[in-house]
Design a protein around this motif. Structure first.
Motif, short mmCIF file in Angstrom:
data_model
loop_
_atom_site.label_atom_id
_atom_site.label_comp_id
_atom_site.label_asym_id
_atom_site.label_seq_id
_atom_site.Cartn_x
_atom_site.Cartn_y
_atom_site.Cartn_z
N HIS A 271 0.81 -1.22 0.00
CA HIS A 271 0.00 0.00 0.00
C HIS A 271 0.85 1.27 0.00
O HIS A 271 0.32 2.36 -0.26
N ASP A 275 -0.41 5.64 -5.74
CA ASP A 275 -1.44 5.37 -6.73
C ASP A 275 -1.38 6.42 -7.83
O ASP A 275 -2.30 7.21 -8.03
N SER A 305 -0.72 -6.11 1.79
CA SER A 305 -1.21 -4.74 1.70
C SER A 305 -2.22 -4.46 2.81
O SER A 305 -2.95 -5.36 3.24
N ASP A 307 -4.31 -1.64 2.37
CA ASP A 307 -5.36 -0.84 1.73
C ASP A 307 -6.03 -1.62 0.61
O ASP A 307 -5.42 -2.47 -0.06
N TRP A 309 -7.18 -0.44 -2.27
CA TRP A 309 -6.97 0.01 -3.64
C TRP A 309 -5.98 -0.90 -4.39
O TRP A 309 -6.07 -1.02 -5.62
N VAL A 310 -5.06 -1.54 -3.67
CA VAL A 310 -4.12 -2.46 -4.32
C VAL A 310 -4.90 -3.64 -4.92
O VAL A 310 -4.66 -4.04 -6.07
N LYS A 463 -11.10 6.30 -0.64
CA LYS A 463 -9.77 5.70 -0.73
C LYS A 463 -8.79 6.36 0.25
O LYS A 463 -7.99 5.68 0.90
N GLN A 467 -6.61 5.01 3.64
CA GLN A 467 -5.17 5.20 3.80
C GLN A 467 -4.81 5.79 5.16
O GLN A 467 -3.74 5.50 5.70
#
Length: 562
Positions: A271, A275, A305, A307, A309-310, A463, A467
Motif C-alpha cells: 500500500h 497510486d 497490503s 489498503d 486500492w491495491v 480511498k 489510507q
C-alpha cells in the motif's frame, strides 16, 4: 656563429666588406644551397671554425647503376629493417587487441556468472529479513509465537512451496498480524528459497530494496564502467526492476530444471506504492511476472497490503491471483492470546472478567492487544488507545460549522463527508439485530462501497479514508470503521448534544459557498434620463417566457415636486 676576431665593418674598406658579408651569409645558408651557376657554396668559418659537414670518403666506390643486383641488395639493406619493424609493430598491436578482447570477454562471462550465483545465494537458508525481525540462530532472542490463527496453516503451505500455481495477496487492516504470520512461516523453513523486502513509494528506493533482497547490483559494480564517462544512472528505476527480475527468472529456471521447488518472493507493505502513473506501472510489471511465474511453477509472489486500492487495481488483470483476507481475532482467541502473552511477560494470568473488559474496549486487533499486555495498568491503556483513535479522527475530519471561512471549503468537504459516513454507520448499528456475539465478539456495521459513496455524495474520498485508517474497505468491498476503538469514537462523537445541528450547519455553509461560486453578478448602469433595460427570458426550446424591464425608480422628492 662565433664573434672572435671580428673587425667592425665600418673600419674596413669597401673591397674588404664584400668577402666578409659573403662568408657570413654562406654560413647561414643550408648545406644544399648552390650558387646560381651550379657551383656548391663552400663553408668557411670566420675564425678557423671546422666544417661541421662530414668529409667525403676518398676510398668510397661510386653507386652501382640502376637495375643490377647491387641495386637490389642495396634496397634490401636499406628497407629490410624498416619493413621488419612495421610487421613487428602490427603483430604487437594485434596481439594486444586480441588479449584485451579475450580478457574483456572472459570478465563479462565471469561477471554474468557471478551475478546469477549471487542471486542464487540470496535464496539459500537464512533470509536477512528474519535477522532484522529478530529471528536468528539464538532462539532466546527470537520473537515468541504467542497466538495461532486460522490463516497460519494456509500461509505455511504457501511459504513452504506446497501451494503452487497461484500468487497471493494478503489484505487486512494495519496491526492484524499479516507480517507476523509470514515471518513465522519463514522461520519454520529457515528462509530457504525465500526473499522478502518492503515496498516504498519512491521507485528508486524500491529498486534498491529489490536489489538488496536479490543480491543484485544492477551492473553498478561492473569494472567496464571505468572505461567510459557516464552519469550515476543510465536507466530508469522501472527498467532496473525489469533487469533484476530477468536475472531472477534465469535463476528460478535453473532451479526448476534441477528439480527444486518454486522460489518465493514476498513484497511487504504494497500500500506504500503511490497510486499514480509510476506506481501503477510498477504494479502492472509485478503482476505480469507473478502471473507468468506461477503458471510455469518458477516462483510464487506473495503481496501484503493494508489498503483496498491495491486489490482493486490488481483485480483488473488477475487470472491466477488468490485473495487472503486477514481480520481481527475473535473474542475467544483474543482473550486466550492476551492471557498467554501476559503470563509469559509477567508470570501472572489475568482473570476472565478483566480479559473480557479489555476485549470490549479494544476488540481483537493484535497491535492493541500487544500494547495492552505489556502495560502495567491494562484497562488504563485500553482507555488511552480509544482516546487516541478518537483524537486522530477529530484531527483529520472535524467540521467547523456555519462560521467557517471560504478558504477551508475543500478541507471541510473532505471532513463533512467523513462525518456523514460515520453517522450513517452509527445509525446502521442501531438498526442491527446483533452487534455483539458472546463467542465471536463485535460485529461492526458495514455498508457496501457503492452505497457509502452515495451517502457521502463523493466517490474519491473513501480511498484516502482507508489510507489514514479511519474507515476500511474489506475484501468484499464493504466499508466499516477501521477498528473497534474507532467505532466507539463514532458513537461518542455522533451522540454529542447538538452534533446533528452542527453537521447540518456545516453542510449548509458548504452549499452556500458553492452557490456563491456558481452565482454571477450583473451590474446595470447608465439609466439616467428615464433610461431602461429590457431583458427577455426564453425556454430551452426557444419559446418566450417573460420580459423583465429595469428602469430608474422615482425618488420621493421628485414625486413631491410634481
Amino acid at each position: 656563429m662565433t664573434t672572435r676576431s671580428i673587425v667592425p665593418l665600418r673600419r674596413m674598406s669597401s673591397a674588404q666588406r664584400v668577402p666578409v658579408i659573403l662568408l657570413v651569409s654562406a654560413r647561414c645558408l643550408p648545406y644544399s644551397a648552390t650558387w646560381r651557376g651550379g657551383l656548391p657554396l663552400q663553408y668557411r668559418g670566420l675564425s678557423g671554425d671546422p666544417d661541421p659537414r662530414p668529409s667525403p670518403n676518398p676510398n668510397a666506390l661510386p653507386d652501382p647503376p640502376e637495375g643490377d643486383d647491387a641495386t637490389q641488395q642495396s634496397f634490401r639493406a636499406k628497407w629490410g629493417p624498416t619493413l621488419f619493424k612495421m610487421f613487428e609493430s602490427a603483430a604487437t598491436t594485434f596481439a594486444s587487441i586480441a588479449i584485451l578482447g579475450l580478457v574483456g570477454y572472459s570478465y563479462t562471462r565471469y561477471y554474468k556468472h557471478m551475478v546469477l550465483q549471487k542471486i542464487d545465494n540470496a535464496f539459500k537458508p537464512g533470509d536477512p529479513y528474519l535477522e532484522l525481525a529478530g529471528v536468528g540462530e539464538d532462539e532466546s532472542s527470537s520473537a515468541v509465537h504467542w497466538v495461532t490463527r486460522a490463516e497460519q496453516d494456509q500461509i505455511d503451505a504457501i511459504i513452504s512451496g506446497q501451494d503452487q500455481g497461484h500468487y497471493f495477496l494478503l489484505i487486512g487492516e494495519k496491526g492484524t498480524g499479516k507480517s507476523s504470520m509470514i515471518i513465522e512461516a519463514m522461520k519454520k523453513v529457515g528462509g530457504d528459497g525465500i526473499s522478502m523486502f518492503d515496498a516504498h513509494g519512491d521507485l528508486e528506493i524500491f529498486r534498491i530494496r529489490l536489489g538488496r533482497a536479490l543480491d543484485f547490483e544492477f551492473h553498478e559494480d561492473n569494472i567496464g564502467s571505468l572505461f567510459s564517462i557516464r552519469g550515476p544512472r543510465d536507466a530508469s528505476a522501472l527498467l532496473d526492476v525489469e533487469r533484476a527480475l530477468n536475472k531472477f527468472e534465469k535463476v528460478a529456471l535453473k532451479r526448476r530444471n534441477e528439480g527444486g521447488r518454486p522460489l518465493i518472493i514476498i513484497i511487504n507493505a504494497m500500500h506504500l506504492i503511490r497510486d499514480d502513473d509510476d506506481g501503477q506501472d510498477l504494479l502492472e510489471l509485478i503482476q505480469q511476472r507473478a502471473e507468468m511465474w506461477c503458471a510455469t511453477n518458477l516462483a510464487t509472489v506473495v503481496l501484503n497490503s493494508d489498503d483496498y486500492w491495491v486489490y482493486e487495481r490488481l483485480k483488473q488483470h488477475a487470472t491466477r491471483m488468490e485473495l487472503l483476507p486477514v481480520l481481527d481475532l475473535t473474542k475467544d482467541k483474543a482473550m486466550t492470546a492476551l492471557a498467554n502473552y501476559r503470563q509469559r511477560l509477567t508470570g501472572q494470568r489475568p482473570p476472565h472478567n478483566i480479559l473480557e473488559e479489555i476485549y470490549d474496549r479494544v476488540g481483537g486487533r493484535l497491535a492493541f492487544l500487544t500494547r495492552v499486555a505489556k502495560a502495567d495498568d491494562m484497562l488504563a491503556t485500553c482507555d488511552e488507545i480509544c482516546e487516541k483513535e478518537k483524537t486522530w479522527f477529530l484531527n483529520q475530519c472535524w467540521i467547523l460549522g456555519e462560521e467557517m471561512d471560504d478558504d477551508v471549503m475543500d478541507q471541510q468537504k473532505y471532513a463533512s463527508a467523513a462525518m456523514v459516513l460515520a453517522k450513517a454507520l452509527v445509525e446502521k448499528e442501531k438498526d442491527m439485530e446483533l452487534t455483539y456475539d458472546p463467542s465471536r465478539g463485535y460485529i461492526l456495521p458495514e455498508i457496501p462501497l457503492h452505497e457509502a459513496r452515495y451517502i457521502m455524495t463523493r466517490a474519491d474520498f473513501i480511498k484516502s479514508y482507508d489510507q489514514i485508517n479511519v474507515f476500511t474497505i474489506n475484501s468484499k468491498a464493504m466499508v466499516r470503521a477501521d477498528s473497534v476503538p474507532m467505532q466507539r469514537a463514532f458513537r461518542e462523537i455522533c451522540s454529542q448534544e447538538g452534533f446533528d445541528k452542527h453537521l447540518e450547519a456545516t453542510l449548509d455553509r458548504i452549499s452556500a459557498i458553492e452557490s456563491l461560486g456558481r452565482t454571477r453578478e450583473l451590474t446595470i448602469k447608465d439609466l439616467w434620463n428615464k433610461g431602461r433595460y429590457s431583458i427577455s427570458m426564453n425556454s430551452a426550446a426557444g419559446q418566450p417566457l417573460r420580459n423583465i424591464t429595469f428602469e430608474v425608480a422615482a425618488r420621493p422628492e421628485d414625486t413631491e415636486d410634481d
